[in-house]
Scaffold this motif. Sequence first.
Motif, PDB file in Angstrom:
ATOM      1  N   GLN A 134      30.361  35.332  35.727  1.00  0.00           N
ATOM      2  CA  GLN A 134      31.690  34.748  35.864  1.00  0.00           C
ATOM      3  C   GLN A 134      32.321  35.058  37.218  1.00  0.00           C
ATOM      4  O   GLN A 134      32.970  34.199  37.815  1.00  0.00           O
ATOM      5  CB  GLN A 134      32.595  35.258  34.737  1.00  0.00           C
ATOM      6  CG  GLN A 134      32.206  34.731  33.357  1.00  0.00           C
ATOM      7  CD  GLN A 134      33.184  35.165  32.283  1.00  0.00           C
ATOM      8  OE1 GLN A 134      34.037  36.024  32.516  1.00  0.00           O
ATOM      9  NE2 GLN A 134      33.057  34.580  31.103  1.00  0.00           N
ATOM     10  N   SER A 135      32.130  36.274  37.705  1.00  0.00           N
ATOM     11  CA  SER A 135      32.682  36.607  39.019  1.00  0.00           C
ATOM     12  C   SER A 135      32.025  35.767  40.105  1.00  0.00           C
ATOM     13  O   SER A 135      32.687  35.309  41.041  1.00  0.00           O
ATOM     14  CB  SER A 135      32.499  38.095  39.315  1.00  0.00           C
ATOM     15  OG  SER A 135      31.117  38.444  39.305  1.00  0.00           O
ATOM     16  N   ASN A 139      25.398  41.663  37.271  1.00  0.00           N
ATOM     17  CA  ASN A 139      26.248  40.500  37.480  1.00  0.00           C
ATOM     18  C   ASN A 139      25.503  39.190  37.289  1.00  0.00           C
ATOM     19  O   ASN A 139      26.116  38.137  37.204  1.00  0.00           O
ATOM     20  CB  ASN A 139      26.848  40.522  38.903  1.00  0.00           C
ATOM     21  CG  ASN A 139      27.845  41.644  39.060  1.00  0.00           C
ATOM     22  OD1 ASN A 139      28.544  41.983  38.120  1.00  0.00           O
ATOM     23  ND2 ASN A 139      27.888  42.225  40.250  1.00  0.00           N
TER      24      ASN A 139
END
Length: 320
Positions: free
Chosen positions: A28-29, A175
């Motif tokens: 998402q980041s 991530n």
Amino acid sequence: MNGYFRTAMLLAGLTGLFLAVGFMLGGQSGMVIAFGIAVAMNAFAYWNSDKAVLRMYGARQVDANSAPQFYSMVQRLAQRAELPMPKVFIIDNDQPNAFATGRNPENAAVAATTGLLSRLSAEEVAGVMAHELAHIKNRDTLIMTVTATLAGALSMLANFAMFFGGPHSNGENRNNPLGIVGVLLVSILAPIAAMLVQMAISRSREYEADRMGAEISGRPDWLADALEGIQSGAARVPNQQAENNPATAHMFIINPLHGRGMDSLFSTHPRTEERVRRLRAMIMGGSVPPRRPASTPPRRGGSVPDAGGRNPRKGGLPWG
């Protein structure tokens, strides 16, 4: 409106691709970061992509003093097309080719290679530039240039994938939801997506530019002869700048790339033979004069002197 709709759809699709790539690389980041990049790239592409493409090819702007014959030719053609005078550029490249760029007719430019100006006759160059002015008149240049800039950005993102999305020293990337699989997918699929983006330029736009260009010059045989000459020259003479920036290939009047297998699969250019056939059919249909005036026989080589100091053909454009 069709041109603006196609541009809006293209920008939306490219934004979606950036978001998908960002998610695959950083979750998402990563998607948020990719969205910011996409917005910035969209804004840049709209306002500056034409300048970026011209710089990419080392194009130099010319005027009535530095390239009088070529500039005058474009000026007369623009008047016949009822267009504002575009900026005129010459690219130092031996491959005969040309393209148009700009976000609208008021901010447009046409560019021709030195190979085009030295290898083709004055009539053939006029046919080519009329084709490029038709792209400007049809407002194709915005989507063509935006596509080139953003497709190139997608390809660059693939090159960075291994550095920014690869696994950490412990073998994991928290991530990246897909880990090394996501990185590999981006590395493989992003370049393919960039090539598919080029196909957003409908091949029918080339046919339409051929037709309108023939009407602007008044002689479809000039463009037909030019396409045959450019196709032959492009097959023999490499264009290294285009090979290094394949996302810009669709902008040229003839595909400048030499990797024919993949180019044929993803090409936005119709077959040259079919384009020539349609142009010659316009002659047979009686919409234009069937042959050249006897005083201006076709002749290749050194027709427009501004690029290489050769002598111009006497009399300028036959209809001038």
